[in-house]
Enzyme design. Sequence first.
Site, PDB file in Angstrom:
ATOM      1  N   HIS A 145       0.182  67.187 -43.692  1.00 21.39           N
ATOM      2  CA  HIS A 145       0.032  68.119 -44.666  1.00 21.39           C
ATOM      3  C   HIS A 145       0.251  69.408 -43.737  1.00 21.39           C
ATOM      4  CE1 HIS A 145      -2.253  64.958 -46.769  1.00 21.39           C
ATOM      5  NE2 HIS A 145      -1.814  65.333 -47.973  1.00 21.39           N
TER       6      HIS A 145
ATOM      7  N   ASP B 193      -2.938  70.444 -42.335  1.00 26.46           N
ATOM      8  CA  ASP B 193      -3.771  69.561 -41.409  1.00 26.46           C
ATOM      9  C   ASP B 193      -3.409  70.154 -40.125  1.00 26.46           C
ATOM     10  OD1 ASP B 193      -4.257  67.873 -43.591  1.00 26.46           O
ATOM     11  OD2 ASP B 193      -2.558  66.275 -43.114  1.00 26.46           O
TER      12      ASP B 193
END
Length: 440
Positions: free
Chosen positions: A101, A104
Site C-alpha cells: 500500500h 506502507d
Amino acid sequence: MQAYFDQLDRVRYEGSKSSNPLAFRHYNPDELVLGKRMEEHLRFAACYWHTFCWNGADMFGVGAFNRPWQQPGEALALAKRKADVAFEFFHKLHVPFYCFHDVDVSPEGASLKEYINNFAQMVDVLAGKQEESGVKLLWGTANCFTNPRYGAGAATNPDPEVFSWAATQVVTAMEATHKLGGENYVLWGGREGYETLLNTDLRQEREQLGRFMQMVVEHKHKIGFQGTLLIEPKPQEPTKHQYDYDAATVYGFLKQFGLEKEIKLNIEANHATLAGHSFHHEIATAIALGLFGSVDANRGDAQLGWDTDQFPNSVEENALVMYEILKAGGFTTGGLNFDAKVRRQSTDKYDLFYGHIGAMDTMALALKIAACMIEDGELDKRIAQRYSGWNSELGQQILKGQMSLADLAKYAQEHNLSPVHQSGRQEQLENLVNHYLFDK
C-alpha cells in the site's frame, strides 16, 4: 549497512528429508511441473504491510515487536531503513515479487502535498532496490481506509471532498505502480460499506463506488498502464457489510457499471471464510465468471469472526485451489501474495521466515499434487461424464436457444420422459482426492 537478518545467508531448497527450519523442503524454484518452472507457476510475493508495518498491536494490547524502523525518528529515514530490511528479506527468502500500500512504504505526512512528495522520494528508493535485487512489484494499492477521514468510506463517503482525497491517493499509487513496473493494481474497499442502514443511502453509495471505479479504469488507460486492475472481495470488517462481499457479488456490481471486461478479482482465502465460502469455491467462481486474476494466500479460522490472516498450512485445501488455477491456464499477471502475519507472540525476527517458508512449502506441495490430478485426468473425466447429456441433440438445442419452455414441455410429453437420477459419487471422488494427497 549491517544486515538485519545477519544470522541467515539465503533460504535454500534442501529436500523433504531436511530438518533445517530455515530451508525449503518442497519449494524448489527450478523444479519443472507440467513443463514450467515451479517459480513461474507460483509467482510468490511477500507483502509489505503485515511483514514490516504491523507492530504487533491488537485490540487489547500495544505493539509487541519493537522493530528498529518502528521507533521514534525522522519519518523518511525510517521508511528508507524499512525498505532496506524489506529487500534484504525478499532476497534471502527467494520471492520474485512484493506488494505494498502507498502508506506502507512512505510516510503519509501532514498534508496532501507532503504525501505526494514523500511517496515520490520512496518510489525512487524502491526503484533502486528493485534494480539491485531483481525483485519485482506484483501489485500496488492505496490505503484508503486507515486514516480517520475514511471513517465512512472513501468512494462511498457522504462527503465528495473525501472522495476527492481518495482519488488523489489512487492516482498517485497507480502511477507509482506503473513507474515501478507493477503487474497489477489492486482496489480493496476496506470501508466501502455501512455500519447501519439508518444513515445509509445504498443507491447513492453504489453509484459513487461505480463512478469511482469507472474513473480508475479511465486513468489506467490515460497513463498507459498495461497491468490488470483487481478488486479484492471481502464481506465485512471493518464495516458490518461491504459492497464487494464475494466474487459473485462483485461480478454483479461490475456488470451494473459496465466494468466486467476491465477489472478482475484478487481472491483472499480468509475473506472467503468470512463470507461463508470455501477458498476453493471463491477461486472456482472467479474462474467460471472470467474474473480470476490473483490470490492473497493465507488462512482464517472458522471459529473466529475476524480476519486472522494466518499463513496457509493446509495442503488439502490448497491442492484443490491450485487444481482450479492450473485447469484455467495458471496465472498471467497475478500470483500468490502472502497476505499473512506472524502471531503477536512470535516476536523473534526470524519468525517472519518460518511463516513464509512453511507457506511456500505448502503451496509448492499443493502445486505438485494438483499437477498429478491434471495429468491423471480422472476428476475431469468424471465431471464430463456427469454432464454428457448436454452434448446430446436435446442438450445442445436447449443451450443454443432453439427450444422454448413450451417446446420442452411438449417434447417431454411426446417422448414420455422419465429420467432416473444418477449417483453423484461424492464419497468416491473424495477418496480419489485423498489418493492424490496421500498415496502419490
